[in-house]
Design a protein around this motif. Structure first.
Motif, mmCIF file in Angstrom:
data_model
loop_
_atom_site.group_PDB
_atom_site.id
_atom_site.type_symbol
_atom_site.label_atom_id
_atom_site.label_comp_id
_atom_site.label_asym_id
_atom_site.label_seq_id
_atom_site.Cartn_x
_atom_site.Cartn_y
_atom_site.Cartn_z
ATOM 1 N N THR A 1 27.131 20.376 47.542
ATOM 2 C CA THR A 1 28.526 20.810 47.538
ATOM 3 C C THR A 1 29.177 20.357 48.836
ATOM 4 O O THR A 1 28.504 19.905 49.771
ATOM 5 N N LEU A 2 30.489 20.512 48.913
ATOM 6 C CA LEU A 2 31.190 20.180 50.147
ATOM 7 C C LEU A 2 30.699 21.058 51.297
ATOM 8 O O LEU A 2 30.559 20.583 52.425
ATOM 9 N N ASP A 3 30.424 22.312 51.014
ATOM 10 C CA ASP A 3 29.918 23.200 52.060
ATOM 11 C C ASP A 3 28.544 22.748 52.563
ATOM 12 O O ASP A 3 28.245 22.868 53.753
ATOM 13 N N ASP A 4 27.713 22.230 51.670
ATOM 14 C CA ASP A 4 26.375 21.784 52.071
ATOM 15 C C ASP A 4 26.436 20.601 53.035
ATOM 16 O O ASP A 4 25.532 20.423 53.862
ATOM 17 N N TYR A 5 27.476 19.786 52.929
ATOM 18 C CA TYR A 5 27.554 18.550 53.708
ATOM 19 C C TYR A 5 28.655 18.552 54.764
ATOM 20 O O TYR A 5 28.864 17.555 55.448
ATOM 21 N N GLU A 6 29.364 19.678 54.915
ATOM 22 C CA GLU A 6 30.484 19.680 55.849
ATOM 23 C C GLU A 6 30.045 19.458 57.296
ATOM 24 O O GLU A 6 30.712 18.729 58.050
ATOM 25 N N ILE A 7 28.949 20.071 57.732
ATOM 26 C CA ILE A 7 28.506 19.900 59.116
ATOM 27 C C ILE A 7 28.240 18.430 59.414
ATOM 28 O O ILE A 7 28.656 17.903 60.456
ATOM 29 N N CYS A 8 27.573 17.765 58.484
ATOM 30 C CA CYS A 8 27.300 16.330 58.647
ATOM 31 C C CYS A 8 28.597 15.533 58.685
ATOM 32 O O CYS A 8 28.773 14.636 59.522
ATOM 33 N N ALA A 9 29.528 15.848 57.798
ATOM 34 C CA ALA A 9 30.800 15.123 57.752
ATOM 35 C C ALA A 9 31.606 15.341 59.018
ATOM 36 O O ALA A 9 32.274 14.429 59.515
ATOM 37 N N ARG A 10 31.555 16.558 59.571
ATOM 38 C CA ARG A 10 32.259 16.817 60.822
ATOM 39 C C ARG A 10 31.650 16.010 61.966
ATOM 40 O O ARG A 10 32.380 15.479 62.820
ATOM 41 N N ARG A 11 30.344 15.907 62.003
ATOM 42 C CA ARG A 11 29.696 15.081 63.029
ATOM 43 C C ARG A 11 30.094 13.617 62.872
ATOM 44 O O ARG A 11 30.320 12.911 63.864
ATOM 45 N N LEU A 12 30.211 13.163 61.636
ATOM 46 C CA LEU A 12 30.628 11.787 61.385
ATOM 47 C C LEU A 12 32.063 11.561 61.852
ATOM 48 O O LEU A 12 32.381 10.500 62.410
ATOM 49 N N ALA A 13 32.938 12.545 61.661
ATOM 50 C CA ALA A 13 34.315 12.425 62.153
ATOM 51 C C ALA A 13 34.335 12.297 63.669
ATOM 52 O O ALA A 13 35.101 11.503 64.232
#
Length: 298
Positions: A80-92
């Motif tokens: 889900t988006l919640d499962d991957y948000e931390i990773c996506a924030r680090r990528l940003a």
């Protein structure tokens, strides 16, 4: 992190139902550590041919250099988006780009090609609405991990030149339905992703007779020319290692500029562990740097 990072005492994703697999992925979320600070986070809707889907837009604290469309993994049926948000924030943070995460439809409720079409439509939307997504005329980057990387690269090939994409980033991508490669034989049991998991994912995604289609197994595409430049990253201890390497080679042979890297000592799924394992974070930083370089060149 070496091969000793086994899934001891932890069920395989494929031991239960798709709902069980989704719950297992979600259950690990709390252990992933803190999320980095970003400029803003907001949920939006993206129109697709199958109806509207949700998406999450993460913007960095500084002006966005570009827009990364990040398609999460999960075997086409979990995540889900919640499962991957931390990773996506680090990528940003590491790329200096906004990150758009489409909440594409999952199998088996929505089998092939539903999720793929959602990703195509999300890439179209990102390309046409960059300014209102806070990226001005910055370039679009397509990024995905595992089954998400499969969806990204297949979608880009199907879209052809319709979407101008400066770079595709494929992190331990699913590229073939051959479960007999050396990496499958060496790492098919006892690690976070098993051979049993992958055959189960494929069977939920599409009928077995369709698995060799190049829209599911892109390594089998007769022509990979004309695709955007690529960064392909595999993990040393991963069943998908060999097919990811082979796909990078096929892209290169087709005239696509490719940077290939095998992450030594890491297993499948390492990008979500960047807070916990320094080597995993180093790989995510390198990916962010490659995205930033591609943005600067465009």
């Amino acid at each position: 992190m070496t091969a000793s990072f086994a899934a001891a005492g932890r069920p395989n994703l494929s031991d239960g139902s798709p709902a069980d697999a989704r719950a297992l992925v979600a259950s690990g979320r709390a252990a992933l550590g803190p999320a980095p600070e970003v400029g803003s986070i907001r949920d939006i809707d993206i129109p697709t041919r199958g109806g509207s889907i949700g998406a999450r837009l993460i913007t960095p604290t500084s002006p966005s250099a570009g827009l990364v469309v990040y398609v999460h993994g999960g075997g086409w049926l979990a995540g889900t988006l919640d499962d991957y948000e931390i990773c996506a924030r680090r990528l940003a943070v590491t790329s200096g780009c906004s990150v758009l995460m489409p909440d594409y439809r999952l199998a088996p409720e929505n089998p092939f090609p539903n999720g793929l079409e959602d990703c195509e439509d999300a890439l179209r939307y990102a390309s046409r609405h960059r300014a209102e997504l806070g990226c001005g005329d910055g370039p679009v980057i397509a990024c995905g991990d595992s089954a998400g990387a499969n969806l990204v690269t297949v979608a880009l090939r199907r879209l052809g030149g319709e979407v101008a994409c400066a770079l595709q980033v494929l992190i331990y991508p699913v590229t073939d339905c051959d479960f007999g490669t050396r990496s499958y034989r060496e790492h098919g049991t006892g690690l976070p992703l098993t051979r049993q998991d992958m055959t189960w994912f494929f069977d939920h995604y599409a009928p077995r007779a369709e698995h060799p289609r190049d829209e599911i197994s892109p390594l089998r595409a007769p022509d990979l020319s004309g695709q955007p430049p690529a960064v392909v990253v595999t993990a040393q201890y991963d069943v998908l290692r060999d097919e990811g390497r082979a796909y990078a080679q096929r892209l290169s042979q087709a005239g696509v500029a490719v940077v290939y890297r095998e992450a030594a000592g890491l297993t499948h799924g390492f990008v979500r562990l960047h807070n916990l394992i320094a080597e995993a974070d180093a790989e995510l930083v390198a990916i962010g740097a490659a995205i930033a370089t591609a943005c600067a060149a465009n």
